[in-house]
Design an enzyme around this catalytic site. Structure first.
Site, mmCIF file in Angstrom:
data_model
loop_
_atom_site.group_PDB
_atom_site.id
_atom_site.type_symbol
_atom_site.label_atom_id
_atom_site.label_comp_id
_atom_site.label_asym_id
_atom_site.label_seq_id
_atom_site.Cartn_x
_atom_site.Cartn_y
_atom_site.Cartn_z
ATOM 1 N N TRP A 1 0.819 -1.205 0.000
ATOM 2 C CA TRP A 1 0.000 0.000 0.000
ATOM 3 C C TRP A 1 0.851 1.253 0.000
ATOM 4 O O TRP A 1 0.518 2.238 -0.671
ATOM 5 C CB TRP A 1 -1.004 -0.010 1.159
ATOM 6 N N ASP B 1 -1.879 6.608 6.236
ATOM 7 C CA ASP B 1 -2.955 5.759 5.742
ATOM 8 C C ASP B 1 -3.262 4.756 6.848
ATOM 9 O O ASP B 1 -2.478 3.842 7.101
ATOM 10 C CB ASP B 1 -2.486 5.059 4.460
ATOM 11 N N LYS C 1 -12.449 -1.849 6.135
ATOM 12 C CA LYS C 1 -11.684 -2.748 6.988
ATOM 13 C C LYS C 1 -12.262 -2.724 8.399
ATOM 14 O O LYS C 1 -12.776 -3.723 8.881
ATOM 15 C CB LYS C 1 -10.205 -2.358 7.028
HETATM 16 C C1 LIG Z 1 -7.571 -1.428 1.505
HETATM 17 C C2 LIG Z 1 -6.478 -0.450 1.627
HETATM 18 C C3 LIG Z 1 -6.303 0.581 0.684
HETATM 19 C C4 LIG Z 1 -7.172 0.727 -0.543
HETATM 20 O O1 LIG Z 1 -8.446 1.128 -0.234
HETATM 21 P P1 LIG Z 1 -9.495 1.444 -1.396
HETATM 22 O O2 LIG Z 1 -10.705 1.845 -0.633
HETATM 23 O O3 LIG Z 1 -9.676 0.173 -2.178
HETATM 24 O O4 LIG Z 1 -8.945 2.525 -2.233
HETATM 25 C C5 LIG Z 1 -5.279 1.490 0.893
HETATM 26 N N1 LIG Z 1 -4.469 1.391 1.957
HETATM 27 C C6 LIG Z 1 -4.608 0.422 2.865
HETATM 28 C C7 LIG Z 1 -3.675 0.355 4.041
HETATM 29 C C8 LIG Z 1 -5.619 -0.537 2.735
HETATM 30 O O5 LIG Z 1 -5.756 -1.497 3.648
#
Ligand SMILES: *Cc1c(COP(=O)(O)O)cnc(C)c1O
Length: 359
Positions: free
Chosen positions: A101, A171, A195
């Site tokens: 990511w 993030d 998540k």
């Molecule tokens: C799932 C995830 C993403 C991507 O999320 P989207 O909603 O599909 O854009 C980005 N960063 C992390 C850490 C994730 O777990």
């Protein structure tokens, strides 16, 4: 019959939340309509939205000088929103690369800024995070971006990097609300909901208000933090149903005892699962202990030919979503807030049986 769902995202949600949503689906609290049928400008929906924001602020003790936004475009949208809102074209911006990511955030950032990767954990095969205190963040960097928890690699920062005066952007998609967080250490925290917060389709962004005056004129309106903050995240039609469901999940977290209680449970679940992996010669986890994620636990079996049978037999036993990410293989158990310890115990019991039959 509901299975234990270990999917990384979209992921399991609390049954109480689903049942509540079901009971309110066709008539939200006497309004005579479903939340998904309501005008986002109606008093009813505005109250739903405001309550969700209030709960997010309370749960994370978000200081008043931070805006809390509910946006579309997922965490991936924020990969571009971050440079477009914080940096002028070609300005230096610091990134840490600890896995899949962060690499995606770096690639997106390169379209807009001069990305300086301060630490790349490639040499460790993305099995750890940079050592605390080892980073030298250039003072002219527009921000420092890192991925608090790598959902695919199962690597989580056990500390918040110090960047001096440079705003820290993180993030937190797969770890927000899993344990306490000192919001004041950050310029920006963003998290896709699917998540730990609810269904897909909405992304929470917590941003320090003094950073809202840095956007480029060409930032798309839907990603413009300032414009969204000024419009209470309703510059355009928000994802109303997802916002409502996030609100129900936040209420559930509150009822369970808040983030401190989530942390207690999550640590117990992680200890149980990592303990079982450590105690076995059959299963292994490639991540260095200090950087192991509480939320996403990747594990391997000695022979990759056993992976498909493992996943299939687990599914038969009511344990779903255990295949590792398609990019890395192996297995992965995502054990977010909504996964009860009974689910982790069932997984550990299954792993013991599988080892006895195949070890
Ligand atoms: C799932 C995830 C993403 C991507 O999320 P989207 O909603 O599909 O854009 C980005 N960063 C992390 C850490 C994730 O777990």
């Amino acid at each position: 019959m509901r299975v234990f769902n270990f999917s990384a995202g979209p992921a399991t949600m609390p049954l109480e939340v689903l049942e509540r949503a079901q009971s309110e689906l066709t008539d939200w609290r006497g309004s005579g309509m479903s939340v998904m049928e309501m005008s986002h400008r109606s008093g009813e929906f505005v109250s739903i939205a405001a309550q969700a924001e209030r709960r997010m602020r309370d749960l994370l003790s978000v200081p008043d000088d931070y805006a809390v936004l509910f946006l579309q475009g997922g965490a991936t949208g924020q990969f571009s929103a971050v440079p477009l809102n914080l940096a002028s074209p070609g300005a230096p911006a610091a990134y840490l690369n600890t896995g899949s990511w962060s690499a995606k955030a770096v690639a997106e950032g390169r379209k807009y800024v001069d990305v300086r990767v301060l630490a790349d954990e490639k040499e460790s095969n993305y099995s750890t995070v940079p050592e605390q205190g080892s980073l030298e963040v250039p003072a002219d960097a527009a921000y420092l971006h890192y991925t608090m928890n790598e959902t695919i690699g199962g690597v989580e920062f056990p500390y918040v990097p110090d960047a001096g005066e440079v705003p820290v952007v993180t993030d937190a998609s797969s770890t927000i609300l899993s344990r306490p967080l000192d919001v004041s250490r950050f310029g920006v925290i963003y998290a896709g909901a699917q998540k730990n917060l609810g269904p897909a389709g909405i992304c929470v962004v917590v941003v320090r208000r003094d950073l809202l005056d840095r956007a480029r004129p060409e930032v798309p309106a839907a990603l413009d933090w300032k414009a969204m903050a000024d419009a209470d995240s309703m510059l355009n039609t928000p994802p109303t149903l997802a916002w409502y469901l996030v609100g129900l999940v936040l209420e559930w977290v509150e009822q369970q005892g808040g983030v401190a209680e989530m942390a207690r449970r999550n640590q117990a679940k992680a200890d149980l699962l990592y303990g079982a992996i450590e105690a076995s010669d059959f299963y292994s986890n490639p991540v260095q202990p200090a950087a192991r994620s509480w939320m996403n636990v990747p594990f391997l079996v000695p022979d990759s030919a056993l992976e498909k049978p493992f996943v299939a037999a687990a599914a038969e036993a009511g344990l779903s979503g255990l295949a590792g990410h398609r990019s890395v293989g192996g297995m992965r158990a995502s054990i977010y807030n909504a996964m009860p310890i009974e689910g982790v115990q069932a997984l550990v019991d299954f792993m013991t049986d599988f080892e006895q039959q195949n070890g």
